[in-house]
Design an enzyme around this catalytic site. Structure first.
Site, PDB file in Angstrom:
ATOM      1  N   ALA A  57      10.403   0.449   3.337  1.00 57.84           N
ATOM      2  CA  ALA A  57      10.003   1.325   2.239  1.00 57.84           C
ATOM      3  C   ALA A  57       8.755   2.132   2.533  1.00 57.84           C
ATOM      4  CB  ALA A  57       9.786   0.490   0.972  1.00 57.84           C
ATOM      5  N   LYS A  69       0.860  -1.184   0.000  1.00 58.92           N
ATOM      6  CA  LYS A  69       0.000   0.000   0.000  1.00 58.92           C
ATOM      7  C   LYS A  69       0.897   1.236   0.000  1.00 58.92           C
ATOM      8  CE  LYS A  69       1.004   1.182   4.414  1.00 58.92           C
ATOM      9  NZ  LYS A  69       1.870   2.350   4.702  1.00 58.92           N
ATOM     10  N   GLY A  91       4.723  -3.914   3.752  1.00 58.50           N
ATOM     11  CA  GLY A  91       4.875  -5.276   3.253  1.00 58.50           C
ATOM     12  C   GLY A  91       4.690  -6.345   4.308  1.00 58.50           C
ATOM     13  N   ASP A 143      -1.081  -1.097  10.946  1.00 59.98           N
ATOM     14  CA  ASP A 143      -1.745  -1.086   9.642  1.00 59.98           C
ATOM     15  C   ASP A 143      -2.105  -2.486   9.134  1.00 59.98           C
ATOM     16  OD1 ASP A 143       0.846  -1.864   9.214  1.00 59.98           O
ATOM     17  OD2 ASP A 143       1.266  -0.450   7.595  1.00 59.98           O
ATOM     18  N   PRO A 194       9.682  -4.284  -1.259  1.00 59.12           N
ATOM     19  CA  PRO A 194      10.879  -3.770  -0.571  1.00 59.12           C
ATOM     20  C   PRO A 194      10.643  -3.568   0.921  1.00 59.12           C
ATOM     21  CG  PRO A 194      10.505  -2.571  -2.608  1.00 59.12           C
ATOM     22  CD  PRO A 194       9.286  -3.419  -2.390  1.00 59.12           C
TER      23      PRO A 194
END
Length: 267
Positions: free
Chosen positions: A93, A8, A97, A132, A90
């Site tokens: 970042a 995202k 992820g 998140d 990545p």
């Protein structure tokens, strides 16, 4: 069974205030993009976790997928599973992820083991793993607030535009990013600003982490400036960095970026 956890980006990020529990209250919009990992879960004779692709720092036992398994097992009779994660998103970042892997793992475990968890229950498990993580249960654009784990639906569709993500060879830790930010309530309403044409976002939609991160990592600032020079109508750092995304009306020529950065086209 295999799923593909996607990343995202944060469109706007206001650090509003420090909470009594040590976290920060935020205002941001989470928007799913096409960069993804691959995650496989199959029934097994014992619990296993393996990975491939990008190197995963730290102890494998601390992976959020394993933590999610043990969290759910406290309340449900889970069989052992074999978990394999191929890491492509990545790390460090600002793309969520690890949280994506955890959220998709919960959904996949629910299906493979036929637990019957509701969406709300899966989100509540995910909230215990990271601020998140719960976003990836629904995986649709949302306005996120409080710790970034409470959501309101938002109508935002960037399909008509061309999104590019540039990842410099820099890792920005969450601790480093928060250490340089000063919480303050924004003078503009993010939800209202994002209803305006994308061309007007540059003056209104900010990422509060950029000031301190750019000061310590001028290379990231240079990427954002270069995206504007290449014709982006909006560009910003995602989350706490280090990736920077650009929104274009058409595909840009970013060949010179590819020598020193990872470039993801049409995300």
């Amino acid at each position: 069974m295999i799923v593909f956890p996607n990343a995202k980006i944060n469109i706007g990020l206001n650090v509003v205030e420090l909470r009594s529990d040590g976290y920060h209250n935020l205002e941001t919009v989470f928007y799913p993009i096409k960069i993804h990992d691959a995650l496989e879960v199959v029934l097994s004779d014992e619990l296993r976790f393996t990975s491939s692709g990008n190197f995963l720092p730290g102890n494998a036992a601390d992976n959020l997928c394993l933590k999610a398994y043990h969290l759910i097992k406290k309340e449900h009779d889970l069989p052992p599973v074999n978990i394999h994660l191929h890491k492509n998103i990545p790390i460090g970042a600002g793309l969520g992820g690890g949280s994506a892997d955890a959220g998709f793992f919960i959904k996949l475990l629910n299906e493979v083991c036929e637990i019957g968890l509701s969406t709300e229950t899966m989100q509540n498990y995910a909230r215990q793993l990271g601020a998140d993580c719960a976003f990836f249960i629904g995986n649709k654009p949302v306005f996120a607030f409080e710790k970034g784990d409470r959501f309101e639906e938002i109508q935002l569709d960037l399909a008509a535009y061309y999104l590019v993500l540039v990842m410099p060879p820099i890792h920005v830790s969450t601790a480093e990013a928060y250490g340089g930010v000063k919480p303050v309530r924004s003078e503009s309403d993010l939800r209202s600003a994002l209803k305006l044409p994308v061309e007007e976002w540059k003056a209104l939609v900010e990422n509060n982490f950029e000031r301190s991160v750019f000061e310590h990592h001028p290379q990231i600032k240079a990427v954002k400036e270069a995206l504007y020079q290449q014709g982006a109508i909006y560009a910003a750092m995602s989350g706490s960095g280090a990736s920077v995304f650009g929104i274009f009306n058409k595909k840009p020529d970013l060949q010179k970026f590819e020598q020193a950065n990872q470039v993801f086209y049409d995300v």
